[in-house]
Design an enzyme around this catalytic site. Structure first.
Site, short mmCIF file in Angstrom:
data_model
loop_
_atom_site.label_atom_id
_atom_site.label_comp_id
_atom_site.label_asym_id
_atom_site.label_seq_id
_atom_site.Cartn_x
_atom_site.Cartn_y
_atom_site.Cartn_z
N ASP A 82 0.84 -1.20 0.00
CA ASP A 82 0.00 0.00 0.00
C ASP A 82 0.87 1.24 0.00
OD1 ASP A 82 1.00 -0.13 2.58
OD2 ASP A 82 -0.94 -0.29 3.57
N ASN A 121 -7.56 -0.82 14.23
CA ASN A 121 -8.99 -1.04 13.93
C ASN A 121 -9.20 -2.32 13.13
OD1 ASN A 121 -7.90 -0.24 11.52
ND2 ASN A 121 -9.34 1.45 11.16
N HIS A 130 -7.49 -3.17 10.39
CA HIS A 130 -7.26 -3.05 8.95
C HIS A 130 -6.02 -3.84 8.53
CE1 HIS A 130 -4.71 0.93 9.34
NE2 HIS A 130 -3.91 -0.10 9.29
N GLU A 179 -9.73 -0.58 5.34
CA GLU A 179 -10.34 -0.19 6.61
C GLU A 179 -11.59 -1.02 6.90
OE1 GLU A 179 -8.40 1.48 8.37
OE2 GLU A 179 -8.42 3.62 7.98
#
Length: 243
Positions: A66, A135, A137, A142
């Protein structure tokens, strides 16, 4: 039954040594050629340990997972430059076999779409190394990212933006990310994921013991046939009875 293999160690140093043993085994297996790496703080010690082992990796194609959107291309802490400095050079992988995603707003989407096409044309990923977001991810997939999601640019959750701000020491706080999709991640033949520290406790529990749901993208690994997670005691603190 979840199929993720869980390896818990007293410290992150011990976990990284164990992860390096597994990754060494994978990287030196016949036929392993296409490898995807995450950036960020978590995997850096693992990459250093692999570099020390002087493996013969000149045949490997390395793909970045990413990138931060809007961070300058030359910024040394962006994903592309960090992986080049900490893995490509010390592992002895030729630069022509390193494939990245652009951080430029105008280029990011086309870049990551071409990235996924290149992976498919190369025969898919043999190995992927991941960190775990607070979270849940994976990459910048996400919460809410579907199992069949593909390469795209996303608006990031507040907790991810804050993590980005800390990573860049306040110089940048990117609110958008560009990432390969969950479809590419889940299709990797072997998955190594690491999570260290008490701030990852809730995400680890959701990944391993929560429902398999896009609300925690990492939980989608529960059905993966060859996923291995390495934890320190702090990150594993909410798991209760441990494997």
């Amino acid at each position: 039954m979840q199929s993720i293999d869980i390896s818990i160690h007293a410290t992150s140093d011990a976990a990284n040594e164990a992860a390096a043993d597994l990754l060494t085994q994978w990287l030196t297996m016949p036929g392993v050629r296409n490898v995807m790496l995450a950036a960020g703080k978590t995997p850096l010690e693992l990459y250093r340990l692999i570099g020390q082992r002087r493996l013969a990796l000149s045949h490997v194609n390395l793909f970045a997972l990413d990138e931060y959107v809007g961070v300058p291309l030359h910024e040394p802490r962006n994903c592309a430059n960090l992986i080049y400095r900490t893995a490509i050079k010390p592992w002895g992988v030729p630069a022509r076999q390193y494939f990245i995603v652009s951080s430029r707003e105008a280029d990011a989407l086309a870049s990551v779409q071409a990235h996924e096409r290149r992976i498919t044309e190369a025969g898919g990923l043999d190995v992927i190394v991941l960190g775990l977001g607070q979270n849940g991810h994976l990459g910048f997939n996400e919460p809410g990212s579907a199992e069949d999601s593909v390469a795209r640019v996303l608006d990031l959750d507040a907790i991810s933006i804050e993590a980005n701000r800390k990573w860049f020491a306040g110089d940048y706080a990117p609110a958008r990310g560009v990432t390969v999709g969950m479809k590419t991640i889940l299709a990797a033949r072997r998955v190594l994921i690491m999570a260290y520290g008490a701030h990852k406790t809730a995400a680890v529990k959701a990944m391993l013991q929560g429902p398999r749901t896009e609300r925690c993208p990492a939980s989608l690994l529960q059905k993966h046939p060859a996923a291995h997670v390495f934890l320190d005691d702090a990150a594993a603190g909410a798991l209760g009875q441990r494997k």
